[in-house]
Write a protein that holds these residues in place. Structure first.
Motif, PDB file in Angstrom:
ATOM      1  N   GLU A 173       0.981  -1.183   0.123  1.00  0.00           N
ATOM      2  CA  GLU A 173      -0.020   0.013  -0.151  1.00  0.00           C
ATOM      3  C   GLU A 173       0.761   1.223  -0.002  1.00  0.00           C
ATOM      4  N   ALA A 174       1.873   1.218   0.806  1.00  0.00           N
ATOM      5  CA  ALA A 174       2.801   2.511   0.799  1.00  0.00           C
ATOM      6  C   ALA A 174       3.583   2.357  -0.618  1.00  0.00           C
ATOM      7  N   ALA A 175       3.985   1.587  -1.214  1.00  0.00           N
ATOM      8  CA  ALA A 175       4.303   1.655  -2.546  1.00  0.00           C
ATOM      9  C   ALA A 175       3.253   2.153  -3.460  1.00  0.00           C
ATOM     10  N   HIS A 179       3.320   5.711  -5.757  1.00  0.00           N
ATOM     11  CA  HIS A 179       3.367   5.562  -7.282  1.00  0.00           C
ATOM     12  C   HIS A 179       2.324   6.772  -7.576  1.00  0.00           C
ATOM     13  N   ASP A 180       1.222   6.797  -6.535  1.00  0.00           N
ATOM     14  CA  ASP A 180       0.253   7.832  -6.976  1.00  0.00           C
ATOM     15  C   ASP A 180       0.438   9.116  -6.509  1.00  0.00           C
ATOM     16  N   LEU A 189      10.026   1.591  -1.077  1.00  0.00           N
ATOM     17  CA  LEU A 189       8.861   0.324  -1.171  1.00  0.00           C
ATOM     18  C   LEU A 189       8.555   0.108  -2.637  1.00  0.00           C
ATOM     19  N   LEU A 190       8.280   1.362  -3.035  1.00  0.00           N
ATOM     20  CA  LEU A 190       7.888   1.173  -4.489  1.00  0.00           C
ATOM     21  C   LEU A 190       8.954   0.532  -5.288  1.00  0.00           C
ATOM     22  N   PRO A 201       1.264  -0.773 -11.566  1.00  0.00           N
ATOM     23  CA  PRO A 201      -0.291  -0.867 -12.287  1.00  0.00           C
ATOM     24  C   PRO A 201      -1.094  -2.119 -12.531  1.00  0.00           C
ATOM     25  N   GLY A 202      -0.168  -3.290 -12.871  1.00  0.00           N
ATOM     26  CA  GLY A 202      -0.568  -4.452 -13.071  1.00  0.00           C
ATOM     27  C   GLY A 202      -0.631  -5.429 -11.836  1.00  0.00           C
ATOM     28  N   LEU A 203      -0.200  -4.810 -10.774  1.00  0.00           N
ATOM     29  CA  LEU A 203      -0.267  -5.748  -9.540  1.00  0.00           C
ATOM     30  C   LEU A 203      -1.502  -6.107  -9.114  1.00  0.00           C
ATOM     31  N   PRO A 204      -2.657  -5.649  -9.127  1.00  0.00           N
ATOM     32  CA  PRO A 204      -3.975  -6.115  -8.546  1.00  0.00           C
ATOM     33  C   PRO A 204      -4.314  -7.536  -9.616  1.00  0.00           C
ATOM     34  N   GLY A 205      -4.107  -7.266 -10.784  1.00  0.00           N
ATOM     35  CA  GLY A 205      -4.471  -8.136 -11.648  1.00  0.00           C
ATOM     36  C   GLY A 205      -3.732  -9.577 -11.728  1.00  0.00           C
ATOM     37  N   ARG A 206      -2.493  -9.367 -10.975  1.00  0.00           N
ATOM     38  CA  ARG A 206      -1.433 -10.471 -10.877  1.00  0.00           C
ATOM     39  C   ARG A 206      -1.643 -11.029  -9.598  1.00  0.00           C
ATOM     40  N   LEU A 207      -2.148 -10.367  -8.571  1.00  0.00           N
ATOM     41  CA  LEU A 207      -2.474 -10.690  -6.986  1.00  0.00           C
ATOM     42  C   LEU A 207      -3.824 -11.192  -6.761  1.00  0.00           C
TER      43      LEU A 207
END
Length: 329
Positions: A173-175, A179-180, A189-190, A201-207
């Motif tokens: 979340e901190a990363a 990013h935002d 951490l990012l 940006p693709g992390l939610p789809g991968r996780l």
């Protein structure tokens, strides 16, 4: 070759530790303890009906067969299965696993335990005290040997505050905040997140679709610890985790005497960034407890319990939820 049945070696035993990061199995005897162990990195699936007994057995049966061949233990008469999420998600295991183990291995007595119970047994044995089991998840368990008191252990979506998945999620979340450009972000951490998982940006789809997402989140906890010395955001995450762990332990600690408190699980491997603030929080919230090192891990605890159960001396409270025992004729 088979292990001879003699008083010194005792009865054949089977011990299982099923957690968020995989499956571990030991075979041995009640007199000698564990004779051989085997592990799988694949966590047992959880579905609509809770912990999937079929997936557990698909992994367990070949592992036990191999261990029987290695050890010569031809029949494990007693089994202890410690499983993450058993209290709330274990109805399927309770309904089918004892019969399945009897058919597959000749098991006549099966104990089904929450992984926190096997963690407690491994850390403290059968004595009053409190254990915080901090791995992928987080649960604290205390007992005066008349009953169990538990805190947290609600899974990575509803709780497990201070556990590995909680730390990893907070770090990611901190990363994403960095990013935002939102407050509370961490550029370090990012960078670590993108090194590990690719463009964020693709992390939610991968996780999100992954059945092992709790373990994936927990895999980022060491990255948070690695940044803590020079990153105040990462340091604050670990201090918050330490506070959560101590709060859960304080909620279930026996009030009388000087009960021992032990931290067990993989999070201890994060070292000083977590353990230093945890010691401060434990001193503040559990001033009457004695901090002790764990004697062993959850698989060791399952082996201990199986040996005690086989010899008729199990002293931990059997409540039908956190610990159930089924005996077959």
């Amino acid at each position: 070759m088979t292990v001879p049945a003699d008083p010194e070696r005792g009865h054949g035993i089977l011990a299982v530790d099923s957690g968020g990061s995989g499956l571990r199995v030991a075979v041995g005897t009640s007199g000698a303890g564990a004779l051989a162990e085997q592990s799988s990195p694949v966590p047992v699936r959880t579905g609509e009906r809770g912990i999937d007994p079929g997936h557990l057995l698909d992994q367990l049966v070949p592992m036990v067969r191999a261990l029987e061949e290695r050890t010569g233990v031809a029949e494990a008469t007693t089994a202890v299965v410690g499983a993450a999420g058993l209290a709330g998600l274990g109805d399927g295991l309770r309904a089918t696993l004892p019969d399945a183990l009897a058919r597959a291995f000749g098991v006549r007595t099966t104990a089904l335990a929450a992984d926190a119970v096997t963690a407690f047994s491994g850390a403290l044995g059968a004595r009053p005290g409190v254990v915080a089991a901090a791995g992928t998840g987080l649960i604290a368990l205390g007992t005066d040997l008349t009953g169990w008191q538990r805190a947290d252990g609600w899974g990575h979506l509803l709780g497990d505050c201070g556990g590995g998945a909680w730390i990893g999620r907070a770090g990611l979340e901190a990363a994403l905040r960095a990013h935002d450009g939102r407050p509370g972000g961490s550029a370090r951490l990012l960078a670590r997140a993108e090194e590990r998982f690719g463009p964020v940006p693709g992390l939610p789809g991968r996780l999100y679709p992954r059945p092992d997402r709790a373990a994936v989140l927990a895999s980022f906890a060491p990255e948070v610890a690695g940044c803590a010395a020079c990153d105040p955001v990462a340091s604050d995450i670990l201090r918050a985790a330490a506070r959560h762990i101590a709060e859960s332990a304080a909620a279930v600690c026996p009030p009388d005497g000087q009960p021992p408190f032990a931290l067990t699980g993989g999070l201890a491997g994060l070292g000083a960034p977590l353990l230093v603030p945890l010691a401060e929080e434990v001193a503040r919230l559990l001033p009457h407890a004695r901090r002790v090192d764990p004697e062993g891990d959850p698989l060791h605890g399952a082996v201990r319990m199986a040996a005690d159960l086989a010899e008729g001396r199990l002293a931990l409270p059997v409540d039908g939820v956190l610990l159930s025992v089924l005996r077959r004729a």
